[in-house]
Design an enzyme around this catalytic site. Structure first.
Site, PDB file in Angstrom:
ATOM      1  N   HIS A 165     -10.332  -5.155  -3.322  1.00  0.00           N
ATOM      2  CA  HIS A 165      -8.853  -5.468  -2.522  1.00  0.00           C
ATOM      3  C   HIS A 165      -9.158  -5.701  -1.209  1.00  0.00           C
ATOM      4  CE1 HIS A 165      -9.821  -1.210  -2.538  1.00  0.00           C
ATOM      5  NE2 HIS A 165      -9.320  -1.147  -1.312  1.00  0.00           N
ATOM      6  N   ASP A 217       0.749  -1.202  -0.067  1.00  0.00           N
ATOM      7  CA  ASP A 217      -0.047   0.138   0.017  1.00  0.00           C
ATOM      8  C   ASP A 217       0.842   1.334   0.082  1.00  0.00           C
ATOM      9  OD1 ASP A 217      -3.099   0.573   0.927  1.00  0.00           O
ATOM     10  OD2 ASP A 217      -1.821   2.210   1.166  1.00  0.00           O
TER      11      ASP A 217
HETATM   12  P1  5GP Z   1      -9.646   1.556   0.271  1.00  0.00           P
HETATM   13  O1  5GP Z   1      -9.689   2.927   0.898  1.00  0.00           O
HETATM   14  O2  5GP Z   1     -10.472   1.687  -1.196  1.00  0.00           O
HETATM   15  O3  5GP Z   1     -10.232   0.622   1.066  1.00  0.00           O
HETATM   16  O4  5GP Z   1      -8.141   1.359   0.139  1.00  0.00           O
HETATM   17  C1  5GP Z   1      -7.472   1.516  -1.082  1.00  0.00           C
HETATM   18  C2  5GP Z   1      -6.049   1.793  -0.774  1.00  0.00           C
HETATM   19  O5  5GP Z   1      -5.166   1.717  -1.964  1.00  0.00           O
HETATM   20  C3  5GP Z   1      -5.744   2.767  -0.080  1.00  0.00           C
HETATM   21  O6  5GP Z   1      -5.069   2.286   1.468  1.00  0.00           O
HETATM   22  C4  5GP Z   1      -4.437   3.544  -0.639  1.00  0.00           C
HETATM   23  O7  5GP Z   1      -3.606   3.889   0.300  1.00  0.00           O
HETATM   24  C5  5GP Z   1      -4.209   2.419  -1.579  1.00  0.00           C
HETATM   25  N1  5GP Z   1      -3.677   3.006  -2.950  1.00  0.00           N
HETATM   26  C6  5GP Z   1      -4.423   4.021  -3.633  1.00  0.00           C
HETATM   27  N2  5GP Z   1      -3.917   4.268  -4.903  1.00  0.00           N
HETATM   28  C7  5GP Z   1      -2.426   3.438  -4.975  1.00  0.00           C
HETATM   29  C8  5GP Z   1      -1.476   3.492  -5.739  1.00  0.00           C
HETATM   30  O8  5GP Z   1      -1.539   4.118  -6.740  1.00  0.00           O
HETATM   31  N3  5GP Z   1      -0.367   2.637  -5.447  1.00  0.00           N
HETATM   32  C9  5GP Z   1      -0.662   1.649  -4.299  1.00  0.00           C
HETATM   33  N4  5GP Z   1       0.435   0.846  -4.044  1.00  0.00           N
HETATM   34  N5  5GP Z   1      -1.566   1.896  -3.391  1.00  0.00           N
HETATM   35  C10 5GP Z   1      -2.651   2.905  -3.756  1.00  0.00           C
END
Ligand code: 5GP
Ligand code: ZN
Length: 114
Positions: free
Chosen positions: A100, A30
């Site tokens: 995810h 992440d």
């Molecule tokens: P959500 O908030 O949808 O449950 O989690 C999305 C996750 O994706 C977040 O923890 C965020 O930090 C991560 N994330 C968003 N964009 C990117 C990216 O471009 N690369 C990586 N490695 N992680 C990302």
């Protein structure tokens, strides 16, 4: 999906450190870690949320959890504990609408998550 960050990472159009990959999923670190170990386990098929899962996704959903356990063991977290989290919907904190699973480890976990 052409405008999806995780589809672009899978296609190599956006750089990310893949720590594991098989035919149905990949795992990246992440970019904004919330624990010393914070990995994202991502099915390759563009499934927006848990609500759009289909019968064809059954094997990858099982594999997600198998891989989570394997990576947690590889990191030495089998005894100390780890957490697997999926956020479903903006109200639950989902910000990327390609399903995810967060694998969090390396610190004490609170309950309820908040
Ligand atoms: P959500 O908030 O949808 O449950 O989690 C999305 C996750 O994706 C977040 O923890 C965020 O930090 C991560 N994330 C968003 N964009 C990117 C990216 O471009 N690369 C990586 N490695 N992680 C990302
Ligand atoms: Zn996608």
């Amino acid at each position: 999906m052409s405008d999806c960050i995780f589809c672009k990472i899978d296609q190599g159009e956006i750089p990310a450190e893949k720590v594991f990959e098989d035919e149905g999923l990949f795992v990246i670190k992440d970019v904004n870690p919330q624990a010393p170990t914070h990995l994202l386990i991502i099915p390759k098929r563009h499934i927006p949320t848990l609500l759009e899962l289909e019968e064809q996704d059954r094997s990858v959903m099982s594999r997600v959890h198998e891989v989570a356990g394997k990576l947690a063991c590889d990191g030495g977290f089998d005894q100390s504990g780890f957490r697997v989290v999926v956020n479903c919907g903006a109200g639950a904190g989902q910000s990327v609408f390609h399903i995810h699973f967060h694998l969090l480890a390396g610190r004490a976990m609170q309950w309820p998550p908040g």
